[in-house]
Design an enzyme around this catalytic site. Structure first.
Site, short mmCIF file in Angstrom:
data_model
loop_
_atom_site.label_atom_id
_atom_site.label_comp_id
_atom_site.label_asym_id
_atom_site.label_seq_id
_atom_site.Cartn_x
_atom_site.Cartn_y
_atom_site.Cartn_z
N CYS A 2 0.98 -1.32 -0.11
CA CYS A 2 -0.72 0.03 -0.16
C CYS A 2 0.46 1.08 0.03
O CYS A 2 1.84 1.08 0.68
CB CYS A 2 -0.36 0.00 1.50
SG CYS A 2 -1.79 -1.81 1.62
N ARG A 27 4.79 0.57 -5.93
CA ARG A 27 4.90 -0.66 -5.04
C ARG A 27 4.08 -1.03 -5.33
O ARG A 27 4.15 -2.30 -4.50
CB ARG A 27 4.38 0.77 -4.11
CG ARG A 27 5.35 1.69 -2.99
CD ARG A 27 4.25 2.76 -2.51
NE ARG A 27 4.53 1.66 -1.06
CZ ARG A 27 5.68 1.69 0.13
NH1 ARG A 27 6.39 2.54 -0.45
NH2 ARG A 27 4.83 1.40 0.74
N TRP A 74 -3.02 -2.54 -1.91
CA TRP A 74 -1.82 -3.60 -2.02
C TRP A 74 -3.39 -5.02 -1.54
O TRP A 74 -2.94 -4.71 -0.51
CB TRP A 74 -0.97 -3.97 -1.76
CG TRP A 74 -0.77 -5.35 -2.02
CD1 TRP A 74 0.21 -6.42 -0.96
CD2 TRP A 74 -0.01 -5.96 -3.48
NE1 TRP A 74 0.56 -7.30 -1.71
CE2 TRP A 74 0.58 -7.25 -2.97
CE3 TRP A 74 0.25 -5.84 -4.90
CZ2 TRP A 74 1.31 -8.12 -3.66
CZ3 TRP A 74 0.90 -6.51 -5.72
CH2 TRP A 74 0.93 -7.38 -5.49
N ASN A 100 -2.04 1.40 6.04
CA ASN A 100 -1.10 0.12 5.34
C ASN A 100 -0.87 0.04 6.41
O ASN A 100 0.10 -0.08 7.78
CB ASN A 100 0.38 1.55 4.58
CG ASN A 100 1.55 0.15 4.37
OD1 ASN A 100 1.55 -0.68 3.82
ND2 ASN A 100 1.69 1.23 3.80
N GLY A 101 -0.47 -1.89 5.64
CA GLY A 101 0.28 -3.02 7.05
C GLY A 101 -0.63 -3.74 7.18
O GLY A 101 -2.09 -3.38 6.25
N GLU A 486 17.57 -23.76 -8.75
CA GLU A 486 16.91 -22.17 -8.93
C GLU A 486 18.29 -20.80 -9.06
O GLU A 486 17.73 -19.97 -9.58
CB GLU A 486 16.44 -22.15 -7.76
CG GLU A 486 16.03 -20.50 -7.26
CD GLU A 486 15.24 -19.84 -8.51
OE1 GLU A 486 14.20 -20.25 -9.15
OE2 GLU A 486 14.86 -18.58 -8.14
N LYS A 490 18.27 -17.96 -12.33
CA LYS A 490 18.89 -16.67 -11.51
C LYS A 490 19.80 -16.26 -12.86
O LYS A 490 19.65 -15.64 -12.77
CB LYS A 490 18.63 -16.73 -10.24
CG LYS A 490 18.03 -15.92 -9.53
CD LYS A 490 16.79 -15.63 -9.33
CE LYS A 490 16.21 -16.29 -10.84
NZ LYS A 490 14.80 -16.73 -9.94
N GLU A 493 18.89 -16.10 -16.13
CA GLU A 493 18.49 -14.83 -16.47
C GLU A 493 18.84 -13.32 -16.11
O GLU A 493 18.52 -12.60 -17.80
CB GLU A 493 17.14 -14.77 -15.34
CG GLU A 493 16.22 -16.11 -15.49
CD GLU A 493 14.76 -15.55 -14.81
OE1 GLU A 493 14.09 -15.61 -14.78
OE2 GLU A 493 15.39 -15.87 -13.63
N HIS A 509 26.96 -38.98 -14.00
CA HIS A 509 26.02 -39.75 -16.01
C HIS A 509 26.16 -39.00 -17.02
O HIS A 509 25.74 -38.87 -18.05
CB HIS A 509 25.34 -40.07 -15.23
CG HIS A 509 24.93 -41.12 -13.44
ND1 HIS A 509 25.70 -42.24 -13.36
CD2 HIS A 509 24.48 -40.91 -13.07
CE1 HIS A 509 25.35 -42.71 -12.82
NE2 HIS A 509 25.30 -42.04 -12.24
N LYS A 608 7.86 -9.94 -16.97
CA LYS A 608 7.42 -10.88 -15.31
C LYS A 608 5.68 -11.95 -15.29
O LYS A 608 6.06 -12.27 -14.26
CB LYS A 608 6.63 -9.20 -15.07
CG LYS A 608 6.31 -9.79 -13.01
CD LYS A 608 7.86 -10.33 -12.13
CE LYS A 608 7.54 -10.56 -11.08
NZ LYS A 608 8.71 -11.52 -10.83
C1 F6R Z 1 11.95 -16.80 -13.25
C2 F6R Z 1 10.87 -16.26 -12.86
C3 F6R Z 1 9.76 -17.04 -13.66
C4 F6R Z 1 8.52 -17.33 -13.48
C5 F6R Z 1 7.31 -18.12 -13.66
C6 F6R Z 1 5.90 -18.37 -13.22
O1 F6R Z 1 13.02 -15.47 -12.22
O2 F6R Z 1 10.11 -15.61 -12.65
O3 F6R Z 1 10.65 -18.61 -14.21
O4 F6R Z 1 8.67 -18.02 -11.29
O5 F6R Z 1 7.08 -17.17 -14.81
O6 F6R Z 1 5.76 -17.71 -12.89
P1 F6R Z 1 4.64 -17.26 -12.10
O7 F6R Z 1 5.47 -17.49 -10.63
O8 F6R Z 1 4.21 -15.78 -11.82
O9 F6R Z 1 3.48 -18.10 -11.96
#
Ligand code: F6R
Length: 613
Positions: A2, A27, A74, A100-101, A486, A490, A493, A509, A608
């Protein structure tokens, strides 16, 4: 999360409020609202959706006043909607408030008020707090500031509140605990904001309000008190930040900010659910489908990308603690391969955005075959959240960096809670171990903070040393295998270096053929039941000239002495440790990305929220 704004002074309040809300849009929010004080009456305007929708609503309406408050919400308690948007109005209509909170004990307070005949017009904890304050003022026949103080002493949780009262046409009341509040000081005017971005261009003098402080703000006076009613001297600071830096909380990138947000994001995801001292776990979503879960022939976890990695850890956890068969599926595969599903299956959907197209369609298919859906989602009211029969939100706050960081660790935290709660219901876990794990889980936020405080310089040096590598291998075993996957994702990416995650023992293997003096191999090798085995795998890489970068438990001299470079994390139970070992890998990816000049917040080709298949 928020955003909050407020203005009191000699200029029209509305332009500051609406422009301020726009500056706080970064935000993340789902509704917006404004309250204006017209001297003898209060008016509230609010709307689900963007600030632009609120602006449209306000078009042509009376706005001419010099005092007002505003909010972007939010959603946490209650779906994003007009009725849950702030500001809220008290029962008498004489008070209005933005918040907010999260008020953790709102349910108990609401119960009290319901018994006294109060009714509520929203699902929010905020409306409860507002009426609680009004009730105290009426019962004690006291000044509003006294009622606020009494109320806040009874409240647990986090808040910034701004209040307007019909009785006090020249005052904004503000208080904070846990959430941020800045007051900008002008000539005969004051500007309020969740951060300083709304007041840039108006003033360079600001006061950052501290926890448990109450501010009584008039056009030409700022009175600061503690909850004991003692006057405090406001500490006025000079503002010398650029807008972009403020939005990122002073960090250079959202990704770095969000990595640093993790102690709070994990804490928020555990808050109100885990009480280690009272040995209590509250996960109402699990309770609501308890019978389905206890009768389930198996649990299927469906997700994509980073969320899928969280799901893989979920499989290990639930199988071990709850003794239920678990399968983890890539949503994009699951939706097209006609899986065998019926009403005896429970599906856990994991998604930060709650909008990922593959996950959504996979769930719709499973639901149509009778399966029960449990959602672990970050965005309240998102499509996956709405499709779920039950769920538990991750309270990571808005994640803006495209590469997921804090949403991932929040998912892990919620999966830990889920597994522990289900184990409790099933009676599959010794009570003493449950308590030990609950205690360890509650210590995670401070351990993550410790890593952030002590390991960053070491990781920066590692990043600089290996920034030109062409490939990376990430290896882990057991609970650390999903973390290795993971870590590799990362790095790919945000640095565009080719990286592969592998189970450490599986390496011989095939992938071992890649090992030479040029290949950095990251071992996630914290102390666990297979630790000796992974130390042998480290020897195998070392014998072939590979460079060993290791994430180890502090005091692990064997593993650290084998390493070319080593990051140490605090001791933790092997089930909890993945929440810690993730952090150095996120930082490594971030700093290598920076060294290579990549756009870490918006890596090329990535989105995103992947709302197409
Ligand atoms: C990697 C990343 C993506 C998401 C994937 C699923 O850093 O962010 O691999 O994890 O696109 O997205 P959500 O979690 O929004 O379903």
């Amino acid at each position: 999360m928020c955003g909050i704004v407020g203005y009191i002074g000699h200029r029209p309040a509305y332009p500051y409020l609406i422009e301020g809300l726009k500056k706080l849009e970064y935000r993340g929010y789902d509704s917006a609202g404004i309250a204006l004080h017209f001297g003898n009456s209060l008016k509230v305007f609010k709307k689900a959706g963007k600030v632009a929708a609120l602006e449209e609503l306000m078009n042509g309406l009376e706005q001419s006043t010099n005092i007002g408050i505003g909010h972007t919400r939010w959603a946490t308690h209650g779906a994003p909607s007009d009725r849950n948007a702030h500001p809220h109005i008290s029962r008498s209509g004489k008070l209005t408030m933005v918040h907010n909170g999260i008020i953790e004990n709102y349910a108990a307070l609401k119960e009290e008020l319901l018994k006294k005949g109060y009714t509520f017009h929203s699902d929010t904890d905020s409306e409860v707090l507002l009426n609680f304050i009004e009730d105290i003022q009426l019962n004690n026949n006291c000044e509003l500031e006294e009622a606020i103080r009494i109320a806040l002493k009874r409240v647990t949780g986090a808040y910034v509140i701004l209040l307007l009262s019909e009785e006090y046409p020249q005052t904004i009341f503000a208080a904070r605990k846990g959430s941020p509040l800045v007051i900008g000081i002008g000539q005969g005017e004051h500007f309020l904001g969740s951060d300083a971005s709304p007041m840039l261009g108006y003033t360079k003098e600001v006061v950052y309000i501290n926890d448990y402080e109450l501010a009584i703000i008039k056009p030409d006076e700022l009175i600061l008190k503690n909850l004991g009613n003692e006057r405090l001297t406001p500490f006025v600071q000079k503002l010398d930040m650029e807008l972009a830096t403020i939005e990122k909380g002073g960090y250079e990138h959202f990704m770095l900010k969000e990595i640093h947000d993790q102690p709070e994001a994990i804490y928020d995801s555990l808050r109100g659910r885990l009480d280690a001292t009272q040995h209590q776990l509250t996960l109402s979503g699990v309770d609501s489908i308890k019978d389905k879960l206890l009768a389930a022939r198996r649990i299927i976890i469906v997700a994509c990308g980073t969320s899928w990695h969280a799901g893989l850890l979920g499989e290990y956890l639930i199988e071990e603690l709850c003794r239920i068969n678990v399968e983890v599926e890539y949503a994009s595969e699951f939706r097209y391969r006609n899986p065998v599903i019926d009403e005896r299956d429970v599906i856990i959907a994991i998604s930060q955005s709650g909008e990922t197209a593959d996950t959504l369609v996979a769930l719709e298919n499973a639901k149509s075959k009778g399966a029960t859906i449990f959602g672990i989602v970050n965005v309240v009211g998102s499509s996956i959240a709405r499709l779920s029969d039950a769920g538990a939100y991750t309270h990571a706050g808005p994640e803006i960096g495209v590469a997921s960081t804090k949403a991932f660790t929040a998912q892990l935290a919620v999966l830990q809670l889920f597994a522990l709660k289900l184990a409790q219901l099933k009676g599959s876990l010794d009570e003493r171990i449950t308590q030990e794990l609950m205690q360890e889980l509650s210590e995670v936020p401070q351990k993550v903070q410790h890593i952030l405080d002590t390991q960053i310089d070491i990781i920066k040096k590692i990043a600089s040393k290996y920034k030109d590598a062409r490939d990376f291998l990430f290896l882990g075993r057991g609970y650390n295998f999903p973390i290795a996957l993971e870590g590799a994702l990362k790095l790919k990416e945000v640095s565009y270096i080719h990286a592969e995650g592998y189970p450490a023992a599986e390496m011989k293997h095939g992938p071992i053929a890649l090992v030479d003096e040029q290949l950095p191999v990251v071992f996630v090798a914290t102390k666990d039941r297979v630790h000796e085995k992974i130390v042998s795998n480290m020897q195998e890489i070392k014998a072939r000239g590979g460079k060993l970068i290791t994430i180890v438990t502090e005091d692990d001299h064997t593993a650290s002495s084998l390493s070319d470079d080593c990051v140490q994390i605090p001791k933790a139970h092997e089930i909890i440790a993945p929440l810690l070992s993730t952090i150095p890998l996120q930082l490594l990816a971030y700093y290598i990305g920076i060294e290579r000049g990549a756009d870490v917040d918006k890596p090329r080709n990535l989105a995103k929220s992947v709302t197409v298949e």
